[in-house]
Design a protein around this motif. Structure first.
Motif, PDB file in Angstrom:
ATOM      1  N   MET A   1       0.827  -1.214   0.000  1.00  0.00           N
ATOM      2  CA  MET A   1       0.000   0.000   0.000  1.00  0.00           C
ATOM      3  C   MET A   1       0.858   1.260   0.000  1.00  0.00           C
ATOM      4  N   ILE A   2       1.941   1.236   0.746  1.00  0.00           N
ATOM      5  CA  ILE A   2       2.846   2.395   0.782  1.00  0.00           C
ATOM      6  C   ILE A   2       3.424   2.648  -0.608  1.00  0.00           C
ATOM      7  N   LEU A   3       3.811   1.587  -1.291  1.00  0.00           N
ATOM      8  CA  LEU A   3       4.344   1.739  -2.646  1.00  0.00           C
ATOM      9  C   LEU A   3       3.305   2.345  -3.576  1.00  0.00           C
ATOM     10  N   GLU A   4       2.055   1.938  -3.427  1.00  0.00           N
ATOM     11  CA  GLU A   4       0.979   2.519  -4.241  1.00  0.00           C
ATOM     12  C   GLU A   4       0.772   3.993  -3.903  1.00  0.00           C
ATOM     13  N   LEU A   5       0.853   4.332  -2.634  1.00  0.00           N
ATOM     14  CA  LEU A   5       0.635   5.714  -2.217  1.00  0.00           C
ATOM     15  C   LEU A   5       1.758   6.647  -2.669  1.00  0.00           C
ATOM     16  N   GLU A   6       2.928   6.102  -2.943  1.00  0.00           N
ATOM     17  CA  GLU A   6       4.039   6.936  -3.396  1.00  0.00           C
ATOM     18  C   GLU A   6       3.732   7.614  -4.722  1.00  0.00           C
ATOM     19  N   THR A   7       2.770   7.084  -5.470  1.00  0.00           N
ATOM     20  CA  THR A   7       2.408   7.696  -6.748  1.00  0.00           C
ATOM     21  C   THR A   7       1.540   8.934  -6.551  1.00  0.00           C
ATOM     22  N   SER A   8       1.103   9.186  -5.337  1.00  0.00           N
ATOM     23  CA  SER A   8       0.295  10.361  -5.017  1.00  0.00           C
ATOM     24  C   SER A   8       1.142  11.339  -4.202  1.00  0.00           C
ATOM     25  N   PRO A   9       1.873  12.223  -4.872  1.00  0.00           N
ATOM     26  CA  PRO A   9       2.798  13.099  -4.149  1.00  0.00           C
ATOM     27  C   PRO A   9       2.121  14.106  -3.223  1.00  0.00           C
TER      28      PRO A   9
ATOM     29  N   GLU B   1      -8.110  12.693  12.422  1.00  0.00           N
ATOM     30  CA  GLU B   1      -7.468  13.533  11.412  1.00  0.00           C
ATOM     31  C   GLU B   1      -7.797  13.042  10.007  1.00  0.00           C
ATOM     32  N   MET B   2      -7.808  11.738   9.808  1.00  0.00           N
ATOM     33  CA  MET B   2      -8.088  11.197   8.479  1.00  0.00           C
ATOM     34  C   MET B   2      -9.539  11.425   8.081  1.00  0.00           C
ATOM     35  N   ILE B   3     -10.462  11.374   9.023  1.00  0.00           N
ATOM     36  CA  ILE B   3     -11.870  11.637   8.710  1.00  0.00           C
ATOM     37  C   ILE B   3     -12.028  13.089   8.245  1.00  0.00           C
ATOM     38  N   GLU B   4     -11.359  13.999   8.929  1.00  0.00           N
ATOM     39  CA  GLU B   4     -11.400  15.402   8.505  1.00  0.00           C
ATOM     40  C   GLU B   4     -10.838  15.554   7.098  1.00  0.00           C
ATOM     41  N   ARG B   5      -9.709  14.927   6.852  1.00  0.00           N
ATOM     42  CA  ARG B   5      -9.078  15.027   5.535  1.00  0.00           C
ATOM     43  C   ARG B   5      -9.926  14.349   4.461  1.00  0.00           C
TER      44      ARG B   5
ATOM     45  N   ALA C   1     -13.116  14.142   4.237  1.00  0.00           N
ATOM     46  CA  ALA C   1     -14.237  15.004   3.854  1.00  0.00           C
ATOM     47  C   ALA C   1     -13.808  16.043   2.818  1.00  0.00           C
ATOM     48  N   ALA C   2     -12.565  16.467   2.890  1.00  0.00           N
ATOM     49  CA  ALA C   2     -12.066  17.483   1.971  1.00  0.00           C
ATOM     50  C   ALA C   2     -11.102  16.923   0.922  1.00  0.00           C
ATOM     51  N   ALA C   3     -10.985  15.614   0.839  1.00  0.00           N
ATOM     52  CA  ALA C   3      -9.930  14.995   0.038  1.00  0.00           C
ATOM     53  C   ALA C   3     -10.083  15.165  -1.461  1.00  0.00           C
ATOM     54  N   GLY C   4     -11.270  15.070  -1.988  1.00  0.00           N
ATOM     55  CA  GLY C   4     -11.428  15.160  -3.434  1.00  0.00           C
ATOM     56  C   GLY C   4     -10.659  14.056  -4.129  1.00  0.00           C
ATOM     57  N   ALA C   5      -9.642  14.442  -4.892  1.00  0.00           N
ATOM     58  CA  ALA C   5      -8.870  13.479  -5.683  1.00  0.00           C
ATOM     59  C   ALA C   5      -8.061  12.522  -4.815  1.00  0.00           C
ATOM     60  N   GLU C   6      -7.794  12.906  -3.576  1.00  0.00           N
ATOM     61  CA  GLU C   6      -6.985  12.058  -2.701  1.00  0.00           C
ATOM     62  C   GLU C   6      -7.813  11.046  -1.917  1.00  0.00           C
ATOM     63  N   ARG C   7      -9.104  10.988  -2.180  1.00  0.00           N
ATOM     64  CA  ARG C   7      -9.996  10.128  -1.401  1.00  0.00           C
ATOM     65  C   ARG C   7      -9.524   8.670  -1.378  1.00  0.00           C
ATOM     66  N   ALA C   8      -9.140   8.124  -2.516  1.00  0.00           N
ATOM     67  CA  ALA C   8      -8.685   6.720  -2.574  1.00  0.00           C
ATOM     68  C   ALA C   8      -7.443   6.529  -1.712  1.00  0.00           C
ATOM     69  N   GLY C   9      -6.544   7.482  -1.740  1.00  0.00           N
ATOM     70  CA  GLY C   9      -5.343   7.392  -0.912  1.00  0.00           C
ATOM     71  C   GLY C   9      -5.663   7.439   0.567  1.00  0.00           C
ATOM     72  N   MET C  10      -6.636   8.256   0.949  1.00  0.00           N
ATOM     73  CA  MET C  10      -7.022   8.333   2.352  1.00  0.00           C
ATOM     74  C   MET C  10      -7.648   7.024   2.819  1.00  0.00           C
TER      75      MET C  10
END
Length: 131
Positions: free
Chosen positions: A17-25, A79-83, A85-94
């Motif tokens: 999962m960390i390796l996958e998340l590295e693609t989201s700078p 903190e992640m729940i707050e983020r 809600a506002a994540a938009g494109a980063e939702r999958a990463g969250m």
């Protein structure tokens, strides 16, 4: 011990999962996730060392860390729940971040299981569900 095998399985999942998340700078994991990772790593080391050195005091120290793990998990989730809600494109990463946090929490729970077994083996005391 089967707990060590489960911990290794979770380490593989987290690594992928960390390796996958590295693609989201732009995605930044909350600080409590890193603290949970460090705590989980320390608990694994303590549980293994407690077993190898037959040290029930070290096993008890490992059990005491469970409370800190629960606190870090709650902090990170908030903190992640707050983020999220506002994540938009980063939702999958969250969502992956939640899975990573859960894996670290499961590692700490497995370490607690090992510590409980060590205490029983060395002291004959049942400490399950007492922490």
């Amino acid at each position: 011990n089967s707990e060590i095998e489960r911990i290794a399985d979770m380490a593989v999942v987290v690594s992928r999962m960390i390796l996958e998340l590295e693609t989201s700078p732009t995605l930044q994991l909350p600080q409590p996730v890193f603290e949970m990772a460090a705590l989980a790593e320390q608990m694994v080391a303590d549980a293994i060392q407690a077993f190898l050195s037959e040290d029930s005091a070290l096993a008890r120290k490992c059990l005491e860390a469970v409370g800190k793990a629960v606190g870090l998990e709650q902090q990170a989730k908030s903190e992640m729940i707050e983020r999220l809600a506002a994540a938009g494109a980063e939702r999958a990463g969250m969502i992956q971040a939640f899975e990573i946090l859960h894996a670290f929490r499961r590692v700490t729970a497995r370490c607690a299981n090992m510590a409980e077994d060590i205490i029983y083996m060395l002291d004959g005391e049942i400490v399950r569900h007492m922490h």
